[in-house]
Design an enzyme around this catalytic site. Structure first.
Site: not given
Length: 471
Positions: A47, A107, A211, A293
């Site tokens: 990430d 994130h 998404n 996520s």
């Protein structure tokens, strides 16, 4: 010694973390923690990196990790060499000519929090597998990350060899990738080959479906083979409007519905920073995000719970393929209808059912009895029947031929026994399979069922038990 499955004492758990509670769209993590908290399992989070100073990660819960970004513009580091450590320097961007102008997301810290944020420590929030260990790997930065860096990160995280890199001393049993981009996964591409290698080394790879409210088949790594592809559900258990969908999506997990469900119920809440720029420019805090996520690390955490429990029970950990099948077989049915045009997998990930099935007794099928029709409460495939109390109670399930039938009970108090027979009421002497472990966690698997009605008998002194049949 048994203890009640009480809510943890984390400061914001009850108010904010619907996704870990027994809500229609949550996963009821506290009930699973009585069996496993993920101890001994390493989860690699590929990430944006990590904020290692955040107080809601236990000491020793974060390994050093590595920064795989080879582009100084993306990394904000002065050199292009990959370096030890996975500090998130921030992914903010102030140049619209490069990519979308935005503040730093933090994130990777948020995703890592969902996997293994410290739990029952009186502060902050909780994670799915609070005793698991996070291996943070930084492959995303300003404007995103290159597939070449991500592919190398997959290989290294799982214990493979990457040219110019030292060997990973802590190979991960699980990799979480809450990332993606447009374009179907190529069977001969670097990402797919890296995933294949990781799986061959026994690492389960969990990815976000994406998404874009589109078919996940057109996105990578969501469409790659040998991954657990995770869609997002809302607090009500329905599909989040943004979630990618399609046949490649294996299972759903809480991702948040956004504004349609309000604040805090529209978001998944975990650790992050209040800074819009670098890691030292704002207070370490908590925040809500929505997306696949956020859904994927719920599943990665459940994988950690299961693998840890198996090893603690002197059982071999599951292969990635077996783990994917277990998650799908034990998924909880969606509490609201999911349109057939936008499927998001077998159901909502269910850690309690997954643990019960993984740790349960396997029983060999016997010969089916003669057809009969005793009065019984019908069970629907993958729909949990809760709050059962007894005495003797009889249930029925209409099975297909040849597809493994799994009967499970769990939860509640007391001691229940389960006997199963095709075509007739089972007894202790005449049955096709049974489970009589102490307590209420029982599993009976009929590996080669015949088509027709199977009868399930619960007996003993028990209260508040859940019973399910899955095929």
């Amino acid at each position: 010694m048994m203890r009640p499955a009480a809510a943890p004492n984390d400061q914001y758990f009850a108010q904010y973390q619907w996704h870990l509670q027994a809500t229609p769209g949550g996963i009821n993590a506290p009930a699973a923690w009585e069996t496993s908290q993920g101890e001994g399992v390493i989860v690699a989070v590929i990430d944006t990196g990590i904020l290692p100073a955040h107080p809601d990660f236990e000491a020793g819960a974060l390994l050093e990790g590595y920064d795989f970004i080879t582009d100084t513009f993306v990394s904000r580091r002065p050199t292009a060499e990959r370096v030890p450590g996975a500090l998130d320097y921030g992914d903010w961007n102030d140049d619209a000519n490069e990519c979308t102008v935005s503040g730093s997301s933090w994130h990777g810290t948020h995703v890592s929090g969902t996997v293994a944020e410290a739990t029952n420590n009186s502060i902050g929030m909780a994670g799915v597998a609070p005793k698991a260990t996070i291996l943070p790997i930084r492959a995303l930065g300003r404007c995103g990350g290159y597939t070449s860096d991500i592919a190398d990160a997959i290989i290294w995280a799982s214990g493979g060899t990457v040219a110019g890199m030292p060997a990973n001393p802590n190979p991960a049993q699980v990799i979480n990738m809450s990332l993606g981009g447009g374009g179907a996964c190529s069977t001969s591409g670097a990402t797919q080959l890296a995933i294949n290698g990781a799986v061959s080394r026994g690492t389960t790879v969990v990815v976000a479906a994406g998404n874009s409210n589109a078919n996940a088949a057109n996105y990578s790594p969501a469409s790659c083979a040998n991954v657990v592809n995770v869609g997002a559900n809302r607090i009500n258990g329905g599909r989040a409007s943004y979630s990618n969908y399609g046949a490649s999506v294996d299972i759903s997990a809480p991702g948040g519905g956004g504004g349609v469900d309000g604040n805090p119920n529209g978001y998944v809440w975990q650790a992050m920073s209040l800074s819009d720029t670098g890691p030292t420019d704002g207070a370490l805090s908590y925040g809500g995000m929505a997306g696949t996520s956020m859904a994927a690390p719920h599943v990665a955490g459940v994988v950690a719970l299961v693998q840890s429990a198996l090893v603690a029970n002197d059982q071999a950990p599951l292969t990635p393929a077996a783990m994917e099948q277990l998650l799908k077989d034990t998924a909880r049915a969606f509490p609201v209808s999911i349109p057939t045009s936008t499927p998001i997998g077998a159901g909502i990930v269910d850690p309690v059912a997954a643990l019960a099935a993984a740790l349960g007794d396997d029983t060999d099928p016997g010969q089916p009895g003669e057809p009969g029709g005793p009065q019984a409460t019908p069970l629907t495939n993958k729909v949990a029947l809760v709050g059962q109390s007894g005495g003797d109670k009889l249930y029925s399930f209409i099975a297909e031929a040849g597809k493994t039938l799994t009967i499970m009970t769990y939860g509640g108090t007391g001691d229940v026994s389960v006997h199963v027979k095709a075509g007739a009421e089972p007894t202790a002497a005449a049955n096709d399979g049974f489970s009589t472990r102490a307590g209420n966690t029982e599993t009976v698997r009929i590996t080669a069922p015949v088509a027709g009605t199977y009868y399930i008998k619960l007996s003993g002194t028990y209260s508040g038990v859940t019973v399910t049949a899955r095929q």
